[in-house]
Design a protein around this motif. Sequence first.
Motif, PDB file in Angstrom:
ATOM      1  N   ILE A  90      49.605  38.393   6.061  1.00  0.00           N
ATOM      2  CA  ILE A  90      48.306  38.349   5.221  1.00  0.00           C
ATOM      3  C   ILE A  90      47.243  38.120   6.482  1.00  0.00           C
ATOM      4  CG2 ILE A  90      46.822  36.503   4.041  1.00  0.00           C
ATOM      5  CD1 ILE A  90      49.426  35.743   2.596  1.00  0.00           C
ATOM      6  N   LEU A  91      47.480  37.678   7.357  1.00  0.00           N
ATOM      7  CA  LEU A  91      46.315  37.738   8.493  1.00  0.00           C
ATOM      8  C   LEU A  91      46.380  38.943   9.054  1.00  0.00           C
ATOM      9  CD1 LEU A  91      47.111  34.335  10.416  1.00  0.00           C
ATOM     10  CD2 LEU A  91      45.118  34.826   8.669  1.00  0.00           C
ATOM     11  N   ALA A  92      47.396  39.879   9.295  1.00  0.00           N
ATOM     12  CA  ALA A  92      47.417  41.260   9.735  1.00  0.00           C
ATOM     13  C   ALA A  92      46.583  41.949   8.745  1.00  0.00           C
ATOM     14  CB  ALA A  92      48.795  41.820  10.154  1.00  0.00           C
ATOM     15  N   GLU A  93      46.797  41.894   7.407  1.00  0.00           N
ATOM     16  CA  GLU A  93      46.102  42.828   6.606  1.00  0.00           C
ATOM     17  C   GLU A  93      44.433  42.502   6.522  1.00  0.00           C
ATOM     18  OE1 GLU A  93      46.902  45.137   4.428  1.00  0.00           O
ATOM     19  OE2 GLU A  93      49.067  45.133   5.459  1.00  0.00           O
ATOM     20  N   ILE A  94      44.163  41.227   6.647  1.00  0.00           N
ATOM     21  CA  ILE A  94      42.806  40.960   6.683  1.00  0.00           C
ATOM     22  C   ILE A  94      42.247  41.546   8.254  1.00  0.00           C
ATOM     23  CG2 ILE A  94      41.427  38.990   7.092  1.00  0.00           C
ATOM     24  CD1 ILE A  94      43.091  37.167   5.280  1.00  0.00           C
ATOM     25  N   HIS A  95      43.019  41.278   9.060  1.00  0.00           N
ATOM     26  CA  HIS A  95      42.291  41.982  10.349  1.00  0.00           C
ATOM     27  C   HIS A  95      42.175  43.366  10.237  1.00  0.00           C
ATOM     28  CE1 HIS A  95      41.723  42.199  14.574  1.00  0.00           C
ATOM     29  NE2 HIS A  95      42.553  43.219  14.700  1.00  0.00           N
ATOM     30  N   GLN A  96      43.183  44.147   9.408  1.00  0.00           N
ATOM     31  CA  GLN A  96      43.208  45.534   9.455  1.00  0.00           C
ATOM     32  C   GLN A  96      41.862  45.814   8.658  1.00  0.00           C
ATOM     33  OE1 GLN A  96      44.768  46.922  11.971  1.00  0.00           O
ATOM     34  NE2 GLN A  96      45.372  48.590  10.721  1.00  0.00           N
ATOM     35  N   HIS A  97      41.553  45.177   7.530  1.00  0.00           N
ATOM     36  CA  HIS A  97      40.604  45.402   6.677  1.00  0.00           C
ATOM     37  C   HIS A  97      39.423  45.189   7.269  1.00  0.00           C
ATOM     38  CE1 HIS A  97      38.610  45.679   2.786  1.00  0.00           C
ATOM     39  NE2 HIS A  97      37.988  44.712   3.024  1.00  0.00           N
ATOM     40  N   LYS A  98      39.138  44.231   8.167  1.00  0.00           N
ATOM     41  CA  LYS A  98      37.973  44.059   8.633  1.00  0.00           C
ATOM     42  C   LYS A  98      37.638  45.126   9.684  1.00  0.00           C
ATOM     43  CE  LYS A  98      37.386  38.903   8.673  1.00  0.00           C
ATOM     44  NZ  LYS A  98      37.412  37.650   9.323  1.00  0.00           N
ATOM     45  N   LYS A  99      38.593  45.394  10.237  1.00  0.00           N
ATOM     46  CA  LYS A  99      38.456  46.528  11.247  1.00  0.00           C
ATOM     47  C   LYS A  99      38.068  47.878  10.575  1.00  0.00           C
ATOM     48  CE  LYS A  99      41.793  47.324  14.682  1.00  0.00           C
ATOM     49  NZ  LYS A  99      42.966  47.704  15.337  1.00  0.00           N
ATOM     50  N   TYR A 100      38.891  48.147   9.448  1.00  0.00           N
ATOM     51  CA  TYR A 100      38.384  49.464   8.644  1.00  0.00           C
ATOM     52  C   TYR A 100      36.971  49.268   8.297  1.00  0.00           C
ATOM     53  CZ  TYR A 100      38.360  52.801   4.906  1.00  0.00           C
ATOM     54  OH  TYR A 100      38.126  53.733   3.946  1.00  0.00           O
ATOM     55  N   CYS A 101      36.594  48.161   7.489  1.00  0.00           N
ATOM     56  CA  CYS A 101      35.199  48.085   7.197  1.00  0.00           C
ATOM     57  C   CYS A 101      34.317  48.038   8.294  1.00  0.00           C
ATOM     58  CB  CYS A 101      34.953  46.656   6.453  1.00  0.00           C
ATOM     59  SG  CYS A 101      35.877  46.486   4.990  1.00  0.00           S
ATOM     60  N   LYS A 102      34.562  47.865   9.487  1.00  0.00           N
ATOM     61  CA  LYS A 102      33.691  47.786  10.692  1.00  0.00           C
ATOM     62  C   LYS A 102      33.402  49.045  11.095  1.00  0.00           C
ATOM     63  CE  LYS A 102      32.918  45.302  14.844  1.00  0.00           C
ATOM     64  NZ  LYS A 102      33.563  44.261  15.718  1.00  0.00           N
ATOM     65  N   ASN A 103      34.455  50.189  10.890  1.00  0.00           N
ATOM     66  CA  ASN A 103      34.478  51.372  11.316  1.00  0.00           C
ATOM     67  C   ASN A 103      33.488  52.445  10.243  1.00  0.00           C
ATOM     68  OD1 ASN A 103      35.405  51.042  13.768  1.00  0.00           O
ATOM     69  ND2 ASN A 103      37.577  51.320  13.035  1.00  0.00           N
ATOM     70  N   MET A 104      33.184  51.894   9.095  1.00  0.00           N
ATOM     71  CA  MET A 104      32.692  52.717   8.127  1.00  0.00           C
ATOM     72  C   MET A 104      30.984  53.092   8.414  1.00  0.00           C
ATOM     73  SD  MET A 104      34.360  51.427   4.498  1.00  0.00           S
ATOM     74  CE  MET A 104      34.022  52.695   3.636  1.00  0.00           C
TER      75      MET A 104
END
Length: 104
Positions: A90-104
């Motif tokens: 769950i924490l890895a998914e949250i981290h990936q999501h934040k990283k993806y949103c930051k790069n948009m």
Amino acid sequence: MDLGLFDTWGESAVSRAYVIENILMFIPLGILLPLLHGRFRNGWYCASAGLAISGLIEGMQLVTARGFFQIDDIATNVAGTIVGWGTVRILAEIHQHKKYCKNM
């Protein structure tokens, strides 16, 4: 030796505390294994490691007659390992999501 499944969960608060304690005790294992080695990011590998370690502990209790061998302990320890693994996922998914949103 107690080979019954879910026999530990009894009427008293103490017996229920033993079940919860066994789950809580193995959560750190479920967290650490995927962080230490990529193979354990697979839930089956992580749960299998929890099963093997718990089985080893319970087997040593049976052989040395120190402690009480219970199938429930193995099941709850594996459940704790899975909870820990799920926390990491769950924490890895949250981290990936934040990283993806930051790069948009």
